[in-house]
Design an enzyme around this catalytic site. Structure first.
Site, PDB file in Angstrom:
ATOM      1  CG  HIS A 192      -1.756   1.199   1.363  1.00 13.49           C
ATOM      2  ND1 HIS A 192      -1.504   2.165   2.315  1.00 13.49           N
ATOM      3  CD2 HIS A 192      -2.833   1.649   0.664  1.00 13.49           C
ATOM      4  CE1 HIS A 192      -2.386   3.136   2.218  1.00 13.49           C
ATOM      5  NE2 HIS A 192      -3.206   2.851   1.228  1.00 13.49           N
ATOM      6  CD  GLU A 237      -2.593   2.521  -3.657  1.00 13.51           C
ATOM      7  OE1 GLU A 237      -3.120   3.657  -3.619  1.00 13.51           O
ATOM      8  OE2 GLU A 237      -2.968   1.568  -2.952  1.00 13.51           O
ATOM      9  CG  HIS A 238      -0.189   6.084  -0.637  1.00  7.32           C
ATOM     10  ND1 HIS A 238      -0.753   7.183  -0.030  1.00  7.32           N
ATOM     11  CD2 HIS A 238      -1.111   5.088  -0.527  1.00  7.32           C
ATOM     12  CE1 HIS A 238      -1.961   6.875   0.422  1.00  7.32           C
ATOM     13  NE2 HIS A 238      -2.196   5.594   0.137  1.00  7.32           N
ATOM     14  CD  GLU A 261      -5.168   5.121   3.241  1.00  4.87           C
ATOM     15  OE1 GLU A 261      -5.905   4.390   2.540  1.00  4.87           O
ATOM     16  OE2 GLU A 261      -4.033   5.490   2.875  1.00  4.87           O
TER      17      GLU A 261
END
Length: 420
Positions: A48, A51-52, A128
């Site tokens: 994740h 991905e950022h 997040e």
């Protein structure tokens, strides 16, 4: 007659397209066969975070330039991470395919992972994580997953933890990318106003710097089941009850999908009618069937008040086990019609077509025609649904709850209610 075409480049990169002559747009993206289940425990969350970071600058573009180039043509660029794969995708006008392909290939091959950008994005991901924790109807599923498949990568959260995310170095993120983002583990999928051969030719040049194949490390899916509870001062109790499910390749996959729809997939479903319409115990209740390459989870979510939960759980459990006794032909027909309509309506979206094709290539290694899927849904019988319900609900249940828990029954009592 299907217009879907596929090509495999010498590198192993698979390209699949679904031309649509009646639209003016194209959705295209790269799906990578790498997600949370491919992470070692000490780097949980790296998929994740990567991905950022892919959008935070390349050798040719700054993070701002990436955003401005796509905005300048009215395009949309996005990504997501799941437990079994990561996707990077765009939607653009047909004349901007070359630009979006260039941007996607750039971020997936030439990201710099600048240290200052990494530090900022780690802080963003930590926020997040905090937001997810503060959202009980979201975080409940992480807890459910952790109890259902404990001690394995599938049971760990997609976002990771604050400690692990903050501790990841540039070398960690780049090393993971180089190992997992290889050509044979990628699918370039596109749907809309495009030409297959032209896209293949452009992709061969754009994706020439992908690394060679590497062997992924994955844990097999091993369902265990059990109990999770977190007493919180909330307005609602959030509950998930679930069982061992089926994989994408399981012969009962489509039957489980019909079962989920019939049980809690719409306004006419058993759970919605009994729990919400008849008793007024919830605003939200639904069932789900999540599948992976080698397993899956089947479950029901509901959110209710502290007082109402005492009535909700027995009713919910009763409706779950009653499906194993048999289903009426009319409700079977409704469930099948819902699934069929969902499949056919999705064909109107280039983005959905693009994603469906990519997932099919990652999972099955080939495109699956709509006619094939619809035929399997229509072949599901009432006896099939009852049989699969007996199969799934006969195992050890998983129970997860967050909120004011004073009126929530103990795990053993819930398990007794779910015994067939």
């Amino acid at each position: 007659m299907t217009t879907i075409r596929e090509t495999v480049l010498p590198s192993g990169l698979r390209i699949v397209t679904d031309p649509m002559s009646t639209v003016e747009t194209v959705s295209l993206g790269v799906w990578v066969d790498a997600g949370t289940r491919h992470e070692m425990p000490e780097i949980n969350g790296v998929s994740h975070l990567l991905e950022h970071m892919a959008f935070k600058g390349t050798e040719r573009r700054s993070a701002r330039a990436i955003a401005e180039e796509m905005d300048a043509v009215g395009g949309h660029l996005n990504a997501y991470t799941s437990r079994d794969h990561t996707a990077y995708y765009a939607k653009i006008l047909k004349e901007d395919v070359a630009l979006s392909l260039d941007v996607l290939s750039d971020i997936l091959q030439h990201s710099t992972m600048d240290a200052e950008e990494l530090a900022r994005e780690q802080a963003v991901v930590v926020q997040e994580i905090a937001q997810a924790i503060d959202t009980p109807d979201d975080i409940i599923f992480d807890h459910f997953q952790a109890v259902a498949v404990p001690g394995q990568s599938l049971g760990r959260p997609v976002l990771g933890t604050e400690e692990l995310v903050r501790g990841m170095s540039r070398d960690t993120v780049l090393g993971y990318m180089r190992h997992h983002y290889s050509a044979p583990r990628m699918v370039l999928s596109a749907a809309g106003r495009l030409e297959h051969d032209a896209l293949v030719e452009a992709a061969a040049k754009a994706f020439s710097a992908l690394p060679g194949p590497a062997t992924p490390i994955t844990d097999a899916c091993r369902y265990v089941g059990g109990d999770f509870r977190e007493d919180r001062d909330l307005e609602q109790v959030h509950v998930v009850v679930g069982f061992d499910g089926v994989s994408y390749r399981d012969p009962d996959y489509y039957i489980a999908s019909v079962l989920s729809t019939l049980l809690g997939g719409g306004m006419s479903s058993r759970l919605f009618q009994e729990v919400r319409e008849k008793r007024g115990l919830v605003y939200s209740i639904y069932s789900f069937a999540s599948s992976y390459d080698d397993g899956g989870l089947f479950g029901v979510y509901a959110g209710t008040g502290e007082d109402e939960v005492a009535e909700l759980i027995p009713v919910m459990c009763d409706e779950i086990v009653k499906v194993a006794d048999g289903v009426a032909e009319d409700e079977l027909l409704r469930a099948r019609a819902q699934l069929k309509a969902s499949i056919l309506m999705s064909l109107e979206s280039t983005t959905t077509r693009c994603e469906q094709l990519a997932r099919q290539m990652v999972i099955y290694g080939r495109p699956v025609t709509v006619a094939e899927v619809v035929a399997k849904v229509e072949a599901v019988s009432a006896s099939d649904v009852a049989r699969v319900a007996r199969r799934l609900f006969a195992g050890t249940p998983t129970f997860a709850a967050i909120g004011p828990l004073a009126n929530v029954e103990g795990y053993d009592r819930v398990a007794d209610r779910l015994r067939l």
